[in-house]
Write a protein that holds these residues in place. Sequence first.
Motif, PDB file in Angstrom:
ATOM      1  N   CYS A 215       7.581  -1.899  -7.020  1.00 12.16           N
ATOM      2  CA  CYS A 215       7.014  -1.883  -8.241  1.00 12.16           C
ATOM      3  C   CYS A 215       6.252  -0.706  -8.758  1.00 12.16           C
ATOM      4  N   ASN A 216       5.886   0.153  -7.593  1.00  8.08           N
ATOM      5  CA  ASN A 216       5.329   1.425  -7.874  1.00  8.08           C
ATOM      6  C   ASN A 216       3.776   1.328  -7.868  1.00  8.08           C
ATOM      7  N   ALA A 217       3.230   0.145  -7.698  1.00 14.27           N
ATOM      8  CA  ALA A 217       1.567  -0.009  -7.653  1.00 14.27           C
ATOM      9  C   ALA A 217       1.117   1.026  -6.933  1.00 14.27           C
ATOM     10  N   ASP A 220       0.943   4.166  -8.579  1.00 16.60           N
ATOM     11  CA  ASP A 220       0.197   3.961  -9.894  1.00 16.60           C
ATOM     12  C   ASP A 220      -1.416   3.901  -9.702  1.00 16.60           C
ATOM     13  N   ALA A 221      -1.658   3.323  -8.379  1.00 17.60           N
ATOM     14  CA  ALA A 221      -2.982   3.122  -8.375  1.00 17.60           C
ATOM     15  C   ALA A 221      -3.636   4.307  -7.512  1.00 17.60           C
ATOM     16  N   ARG A 273      -4.571  -1.872  -0.914  1.00 19.58           N
ATOM     17  CA  ARG A 273      -4.866  -3.028  -1.656  1.00 19.58           C
ATOM     18  C   ARG A 273      -4.467  -3.533  -2.487  1.00 19.58           C
ATOM     19  N   VAL A 274      -3.502  -2.754  -3.571  1.00 14.28           N
ATOM     20  CA  VAL A 274      -2.774  -3.156  -4.627  1.00 14.28           C
ATOM     21  C   VAL A 274      -1.366  -3.658  -4.178  1.00 14.28           C
ATOM     22  N   PRO A 276       1.617  -5.545  -3.625  1.00 15.86           N
ATOM     23  CA  PRO A 276       1.866  -7.104  -3.596  1.00 15.86           C
ATOM     24  C   PRO A 276       2.818  -7.573  -2.431  1.00 15.86           C
ATOM     25  N   GLN A 277       3.220  -6.748  -1.645  1.00 16.25           N
ATOM     26  CA  GLN A 277       4.015  -7.158  -0.483  1.00 16.25           C
ATOM     27  C   GLN A 277       3.152  -6.962   0.806  1.00 16.25           C
ATOM     28  N   ASN A 278       1.823  -6.504   0.723  1.00 14.13           N
ATOM     29  CA  ASN A 278       0.890  -6.335   2.073  1.00 14.13           C
ATOM     30  C   ASN A 278       1.687  -5.267   2.826  1.00 14.13           C
TER      31      ASN A 278
ATOM     32  N   CYS B 238       2.486  -0.444 -13.465  1.00 13.51           N
ATOM     33  CA  CYS B 238       3.214  -0.459 -12.294  1.00 13.51           C
ATOM     34  C   CYS B 238       4.407  -1.316 -12.334  1.00 13.51           C
ATOM     35  N   PHE B 243       7.997  -7.935 -11.657  1.00 10.15           N
ATOM     36  CA  PHE B 243       8.891  -7.947 -10.407  1.00 10.15           C
ATOM     37  C   PHE B 243       8.633  -8.931  -9.702  1.00 10.15           C
ATOM     38  N   TYR B 273       7.656   0.151 -17.590  1.00 12.15           N
ATOM     39  CA  TYR B 273       7.717   1.393 -17.273  1.00 12.15           C
ATOM     40  C   TYR B 273       8.182   2.582 -18.277  1.00 12.15           C
ATOM     41  N   LYS B 322      -1.146 -11.207  -8.421  1.00 16.96           N
ATOM     42  CA  LYS B 322      -0.581  -9.932  -7.735  1.00 16.96           C
ATOM     43  C   LYS B 322      -0.938  -8.673  -8.651  1.00 16.96           C
TER      44      LYS B 322
END
Lengths: 332, 342
Positions: A215-217, A220-221, A273-274, A276-278, B238, B243, B273, B322
Amino acid sequence: MQKITGDILIEKASALLSSGTVSCVLGWKKGEFGYDVTPAVFSSVEELERDFVYNDFCGANFSKYLVSKTRKLEGKILVFLKPCDTYSFNQLLSEHRFDREKVYAIGIPCEGMVDISKVKATVGEGISSIDTDGDNLLVSTLYDEEPVAVDFKSVLAERCINCKSKKHVAYDELLGEEGDVIENSRFDEVARIEALTPDERFAFWQNELSRCIRCNACRDACPACTCEKCVFDNPASGVENKSPANSFEEKLFHIIRAYHVAGRCTDCGECSRVCPQNIPLHLLNRKFIKDMNEFYGEYQAGEEVGMRAPLVSYTTEDLEPGEALTRRDTDA
Amino acid sequence: MRKCSLDKINLLFAEIAKNAVLYLPVDENDGSAVYKKWEDGTAYSNALNTVRSPKDFFFPQTENLMGFKTLGKTIEVIDTRVEPDDFVIFGVRACDVRSFDILDRVFLSEPVDSFYASRRNHGIIISMACTRPSETCFCKTFGIDPAEPQGDISAWKTETEVFFKSNTAKGENLLTALDGILEDCDNNEVDAQKAKINAVMNRLPLKNLTTDGFGGGKTAEIFDSPKWEELSESCLGCGTCTFVCPTCQCYDIKDFNTGTGVIRFRCWDSCMYSDFTKMAHGNNRNTQKERFRQRFMHKLVYYPENNEEIFSCVGCGRCLSKCPISMNIVKVMKEIGGNKGE
Ligand code: SF4
Ligand code: SF4
Ligand code: SF4
Ligand code: SF4
């Protein structure tokens, strides 16, 4: 020590807005359930009074937002920085990513931020409100008659349990008392993984990284990821990918990113932190930090503006190529 | 209505797994749940829902469509398609079951997406009623009833038993095949269970959220709302929200150079994106505001406009829990739709 509350910050921000010192405020906006606060720009006292909030869930690091906001917004921006955020702030200044003149930074002390998923692991789904009572959080749920008391320390975010510094390394003004760089055990888990066999280590990362949904979070964060166009977003790069074509690529993304932020990562913990999959991304970065400390001497990115990072400054004491491997083998 | 005691659930799973691959939510070490293949000893999770949605079973994040190999001046086209085995997904929540209908309308309308269709044909869905919805749940906003989950078979779980009801021929066949383990029963316990769930639903914080202000034909009214700017202000772009979303359906088709040939694959794409729908002339959404707006306009205006006023959000709450900055569809609905949900 006086506890920093939303009211204190609103008062401070309102005064600076009214006096014209700043033209807007980067702060946290109230959500639906108490814990879901959103970074937002406030440009009036009314907005601050209506929506501004400061609580145990204000973990987001605002430093990176300064890159885009200082370009977009007119006048000075007031930003609130926790100790860990100030390291990112300095690192970005070292990299000339934003104009310091356009920012008014207020350092705020921090006792640690809460990870809502840990709260949910304790009390379950269905949280209706969260209050603080001394060292406890009082969590009301849709399913319990009485609020459930949860020990604040037991639900702290990983990065806060292993906090490296309560000291602010950058600010125009400080609220409360200054803290110190503190003893911490943030490299313990890295050492544990280092002690595994190569196969076990591979299996560990395979298991973690195979859960990545790209997701690239994390990127990006990340305050160290401020490229105008990331190579992974650029169709002309040949490696642009929205999701991995195979399991090799899956790992490549993370390894490339870890290398790219090596020496610049302040260990702010936003990536983990961000996610989503820990996925414990901080462990990759800490491995780099630990190695650099051992090979080139202690170094904390962002400690001061303009420091030369170990990987971009040459000294005659530097490690010779290949020596890292020998050292590791003799250590083992 | 048929039932079996919870002690026998593993026998039931083993019986299902004899003829099909069985997937079900399983706990991960970090406390979250994920769909995994059942093997002897796999324990069914008590979690409300999985982080990744079950859309993965029909529309996986990446899949190979075809391959190419060049030999001198000829190009060989390689069929990389693998027919899936029959599979059963156990424990799908009502919201996620509805997401399959939403995907069907996209992938099964002409021209039919044969990859998706084949997975749909091979899959059987056993849904599970919710007992402990989260504060982030708002399925009711979209007319979904968590006490009456759909799918080929609906299931309800109490402290001691699991109850089953078939809704399709496929589902009935499967239940019949499980005759040795299941026993017939009346509806009393399930009715009591439903009443409990409904009582909880009436206490959820988002219970009064409505779709007022959205739906087909609303483009002109809300597209230029000044609120999009504010809402998207701190969006990181993001794509996490897209997703984890069970109804996000956009994909890209890409070629991967294997060194000896080319694999053409498709992978999820995200409107969040910067290179989404990028074409030769450039990009039609150049700011994060425009990308952000696209996601919500698609779910709340464009999709219903093209699909008999069905919204393409199911209120599962995944994007609420999320998003790294806690911005989400509920906040958008309240701000833009002007309905405060109180
Ligand atoms: S945030 Fe997590 S899931 Fe998303 S790309 Fe990074 S590691 Fe992967
Ligand atoms: S938009 Fe959010 S709540 Fe709606 S279906 Fe997608 S993830 Fe679930
Ligand atoms: S959104 Fe509704 S159906 Fe989905 S998990 Fe929550 S209560 Fe259950
Ligand atoms: S809304 Fe949230 S999850 Fe979605 S792209 Fe923006 S920051 Fe990421």
